[in-house]
Design a protein around this motif. Structure first.
Motif, PDB file in Angstrom:
ATOM      1  N   LYS A 241       0.820  -1.217   0.000  1.00 14.39           N
ATOM      2  CA  LYS A 241       0.000   0.000   0.000  1.00 14.39           C
ATOM      3  C   LYS A 241       0.853   1.265   0.000  1.00 14.39           C
ATOM      4  N   LEU A 242       1.958   1.276   0.761  1.00 19.09           N
ATOM      5  CA  LEU A 242       2.800   2.465   0.797  1.00 19.09           C
ATOM      6  C   LEU A 242       3.413   2.715  -0.569  1.00 19.09           C
ATOM      7  N   SER A 243       3.853   1.650  -1.226  1.00 16.56           N
ATOM      8  CA  SER A 243       4.396   1.799  -2.575  1.00 16.56           C
ATOM      9  C   SER A 243       3.327   2.295  -3.530  1.00 16.56           C
ATOM     10  N   ALA A 244       2.087   1.832  -3.307  1.00 15.85           N
ATOM     11  CA  ALA A 244       0.994   2.285  -4.165  1.00 15.85           C
ATOM     12  C   ALA A 244       0.763   3.770  -3.997  1.00 15.85           C
ATOM     13  N   GLN A 245       0.816   4.245  -2.751  1.00 17.57           N
ATOM     14  CA  GLN A 245       0.642   5.675  -2.515  1.00 17.57           C
ATOM     15  C   GLN A 245       1.778   6.468  -3.146  1.00 17.57           C
ATOM     16  N   LYS A 246       2.959   5.867  -3.179  1.00 15.63           N
ATOM     17  CA  LYS A 246       4.107   6.536  -3.799  1.00 15.63           C
ATOM     18  C   LYS A 246       4.141   6.357  -5.307  1.00 15.63           C
ATOM     19  N   ASP A 247       3.218   5.561  -5.839  1.00 14.16           N
ATOM     20  CA  ASP A 247       3.144   5.326  -7.292  1.00 14.16           C
ATOM     21  C   ASP A 247       4.470   4.841  -7.868  1.00 14.16           C
ATOM     22  N   GLY A 248       5.227   4.070  -7.070  1.00 15.06           N
ATOM     23  CA  GLY A 248       6.475   3.505  -7.557  1.00 15.06           C
ATOM     24  C   GLY A 248       7.694   4.383  -7.366  1.00 15.06           C
ATOM     25  N   TYR A 249       7.515   5.606  -6.880  1.00 12.18           N
ATOM     26  CA  TYR A 249       8.655   6.490  -6.630  1.00 12.18           C
ATOM     27  C   TYR A 249       9.362   6.089  -5.331  1.00 12.18           C
ATOM     28  N   ARG A 250      10.636   6.471  -5.220  1.00 18.38           N
ATOM     29  CA  ARG A 250      11.410   6.089  -4.044  1.00 18.38           C
ATOM     30  C   ARG A 250      10.951   6.826  -2.792  1.00 18.38           C
ATOM     31  N   TYR A 251      10.559   8.073  -2.973  1.00 11.35           N
ATOM     32  CA  TYR A 251      10.140   8.912  -1.845  1.00 11.35           C
ATOM     33  C   TYR A 251       8.913   9.722  -2.246  1.00 11.35           C
ATOM     34  N   PHE A 252       8.139  10.135  -1.250  1.00  9.84           N
ATOM     35  CA  PHE A 252       7.007  11.017  -1.531  1.00  9.84           C
ATOM     36  C   PHE A 252       7.490  12.323  -2.159  1.00  9.84           C
ATOM     37  N   MET A 253       8.636  12.816  -1.721  1.00 11.41           N
ATOM     38  CA  MET A 253       9.146  14.067  -2.291  1.00 11.41           C
ATOM     39  C   MET A 253       9.382  13.912  -3.793  1.00 11.41           C
ATOM     40  N   GLU A 254       9.941  12.789  -4.184  1.00 11.87           N
ATOM     41  CA  GLU A 254      10.171  12.556  -5.613  1.00 11.87           C
ATOM     42  C   GLU A 254       8.839  12.502  -6.357  1.00 11.87           C
ATOM     43  N   LYS A 255       7.864  11.793  -5.801  1.00 17.52           N
ATOM     44  CA  LYS A 255       6.535  11.727  -6.416  1.00 17.52           C
ATOM     45  C   LYS A 255       5.930  13.115  -6.549  1.00 17.52           C
ATOM     46  N   GLU A 256       6.086  13.931  -5.510  1.00 14.78           N
ATOM     47  CA  GLU A 256       5.490  15.267  -5.516  1.00 14.78           C
ATOM     48  C   GLU A 256       6.177  16.195  -6.508  1.00 14.78           C
ATOM     49  N   ILE A 257       7.473  15.999  -6.738  1.00 17.85           N
ATOM     50  CA  ILE A 257       8.163  16.747  -7.785  1.00 17.85           C
ATOM     51  C   ILE A 257       7.564  16.383  -9.146  1.00 17.85           C
ATOM     52  N   TYR A 258       7.351  15.094  -9.360  1.00 22.23           N
ATOM     53  CA  TYR A 258       6.834  14.632 -10.653  1.00 22.23           C
ATOM     54  C   TYR A 258       5.381  15.048 -10.880  1.00 22.23           C
ATOM     55  N   GLU A 259       4.587  15.169  -9.820  1.00 22.47           N
ATOM     56  CA  GLU A 259       3.173  15.476 -10.022  1.00 22.47           C
ATOM     57  C   GLU A 259       2.891  16.973 -10.076  1.00 22.47           C
ATOM     58  N   GLN A 260       3.937  17.799 -10.066  1.00 21.31           N
ATOM     59  CA  GLN A 260       3.718  19.244 -10.132  1.00 21.31           C
ATOM     60  C   GLN A 260       3.000  19.659 -11.411  1.00 21.31           C
TER      61      GLN A 260
END
Length: 603
Positions: A241-260
């Motif tokens: 589930k945590l990986s699912a929330q991260k959509d495969g990114y290593r960190y939430f910060m990385e995911k949030e950079i990509y979803e800008q």
């Protein structure tokens, strides 16, 4: 932004809908609701605030046996966060949930009003359910009616619709907003905005593409695009589930950079129409009585405020000064009721900023909050609020919150300039074109990210970093330095490039790393001279620019943009990724840096 879940099957619908929405809480919301269609009858529940409020309302509701259900968490765009505006919305025999913006809702609503339709909410979503029911009455076929309805909608949407006319069906549509469907080994069908709610339930999923729509009837799924039937491309579902929330990114910060790219699109939705900036939140403001702007903020929000000060003076032609909230509180400031007082906060709970806001209100100043969290303390206190719509930001070091703050303030500068009649019409059109291009600018180029990852290994030592820039790129330099120091624990400073020779250049040597922001569209030759001065003192130079720079030890090439803010946002991406990759190489927990909190509620 928002969250959608749906279910077709025999199990308890309530449990999946509530649990699924809890898995989507991280996306951000201010109200929630569910609707269940069983034995030909639809039962719905809605509540504002936290999901616990909705959970309490449905605790005695049972829905075992075959049926269909839909659930939604809403982040207010059209209309305040009230139960009436919460989803699902209903007509006479159908219920709908929707993420996104229906851009032509006003035109559709006007036509429906002529037909005598009564609306119960202020939302854009409600028009879709009434339009669907009108089409059902005219065509006598729910499937054709849904297809016609979707063809009439312009904008971004993920839609689920249920109707008494087809009690075993969920109709769905997707455009520019995420939506996926899944199947279990027992033949159940699931819908969701992301993987997380489906883990442990669905074995495989289809990630719907833009402009696809269709209907699921028990185990039979029909998928269409432009009236042509599509193949269902099922893929195995991950199990964490945590990986699912991260959509495969290593960190939430990385995911949030990509979803800008996506969240900035959300920020703009419904706020630009026919070469005009539309901010319904400010319809009561009389800008003719305002002759200056004062902005108060802390940390990253302070850097967004500094960026805005350039835009307000350049575009709105209005005086603007920026204060650090913790300093403002104790300096006995002179406060003028003709000055608009703006506070900026990601959480809406920043203690220093909240106290500064209370001081401004007490003095009689008109107040405005730029915030990401509705119903927060700052939002409740300010006279008006513009929400940035970034969704929940889990990484402590802010990325997408900063991007959406700057975009919101850019919108506001154009709105103020128009309201005060100080902004030339052609400049307004040019700025709007540039604004609408920013979501594309913010799409991360994988090859560029990989280059930054590789060069980051050269920047793990030394005695410090200087991030330098001019004009609006100076606050970006401050923000780049802050990102690096927050998560890498290396010393970094942001500095106006022209000020280096007034002292800081004494630190220059090969162990001082200079990150130079060199936009082509703004003071390039001046920046070039400043960077050459540092190179002459043997500083290690990392240049970020569309123009190659011979003295650079490392060079990150950006795209050629016609507007300086295109360069601003691409360089913002580069500095965020650089901080991320340096910190990962140093072995730090990027999402939870030491000594820091996401919401600073103390002095």
């Amino acid at each position: 932004m928002c969250g959608i879940v749906g279910y077709i099957g025999k199990k308890e619908k309530r449990d999946f809908l509530i649990d699924g929405l809890k898995e989507l809480e991280y996306r951000g919301y201010d109200s929630a609701g569910i609707a269940v269609l069983k034995d030909g009858e639809i039962t719905s529940f809605k509540a504002t605030g936290k999901l616990s409020n909705l959970d309490h309302k449905v605790e005695n509701f049972s829905s075992t046996g075959f049926g269909v259900g839909i659930g939604h968490t809403r982040w207010a765009t059209h209309g305040k966060p009230t139960e009436a505006n919460a989803h699902p919305h209903w007509g006479q025999f159908s219920y709908i949930i929707h993420n996104g913006i229906i851009e032509n809702y006003k035109e559709i609503k006007d036509e429906l009003l002529k037909d005598g339709i009564t609306f119960l909410s202020q939302t854009d979503t409600e028009v879709a359910v009434h339009l669907f029911e009108k089409n059902v009455r005219e065509l006598g076929d729910c499937f054709k009616a849904f297809e016609k309805t979707i063809a009439s909608l312009h904008g971004a949407y993920a839609i689920l619709l249920i109707t008494k006319k087809e009690p075993d069906v969920i109709f769905f549509a997707k455009n520019a907003v995420p939506l996926l469907l899944g199947k279990s080994s027992e033949g159940e069908v699931y819908f969701s905005s992301s993987d997380a709610p489906l883990i442990g339930l669905a074995k495989e999923v289809v990630y719907l593409e833009d402009a696809q729509y269709g209907w699921a009837k028990n185990q039979d799924i029909t998928l269409l695009k432009e009236h042509v039937q599509q193949q269902l491309d099922f893929k195995p579902l991950i199990h964490d589930k945590l990986s699912a929330q991260k959509d495969g990114y290593r960190y939430f910060m990385e995911k949030e950079i990509y979803e800008q790219s996506v969240v900035v699109g959300e920020t703009l939705m419904g706020r630009i129409k026919e070469n005009r900036v539309i901010l319904d939140e400010l319809c009561g403001f009389d800008f003719s009585r305002i002759d200056a702007i004062k902005i108060c903020a802390c940390g990253t929000s302070y850097h967004a405020a500094l960026s805005a000060s350039y835009m307000f003076e350049r575009l709105s032609k209005i005086r603007c000064n920026v204060e650090i909230a913790s300093e403002f509180r104790y300096k006995e400031p002179l406060l003028d009721p003709k000055t608009l007082f703006i506070v900026i906060s990601q959480s809406g709970e920043t203690a220093d900023t909240l106290e500064a806001l209370k001081m401004a209100k007490k003095s009689g100043m008109p107040t405005l909050a730029i915030c990401n969290v509705d119903n927060s303390s700052i939002v409740r206190t300010a006279d008006a609020t513009i929400l940035t719509r970034a969704g929940i930001e889990k990484g402590v070091a802010s990325t997408k919150a900063f991007a959406t703050q700057v975009v919101t303030l850019w919108l506001l500068s154009l709105f103020v300039g128009t309201a005060k009649n100080t902004l030339d019409e052609e400049i307004l059109k040019s700025e709007i074109r540039a604004l609408l291009h920013i979501p594309l600018v913010l799409k991360v180029n994988e090859a560029k990210h990989e280059k930054i990852r590789r060069l980051s290994k050269r920047y793990l030592h030394g005695h410090g970093f200087f991030f330098i820039g001019r004009d609006v790129f100076y606050p970006l330099a401050l923000e780049g330095a802050l990102k690096l120091k927050e998560i890498s624990y290396l010393h970094a400073e942001g500095y106006p490039a022209g000020e280096m020779k007034h002292g800081p250049i004494a630190l220059a040597d090969s162990e001082l790393f200079t990150i130079a922001l060199m936009p082509k569209n703004l003071l390039y030759d001046k920046m070039k001279s400043n960077v050459e001065e540092l190179g002459a003192r043997d500083s290690t130079l990392l240049v970020i620019s569309p123009e190659p720079f011979e003295l650079a030890d490392d060079f990150i090439k950006t795209q050629a943009h016609s507007h300086m803010m295109g360069e601003f946002f691409e360089m913002m991406l580069m500095t965020q990724l650089l901080a991320l990759e340096i910190s990962i190489r140093l072995g730090n927990d990027v999402d939870m840096p030491r000594n820091l909190a996401k919401s600073v509620t103390v002095e």
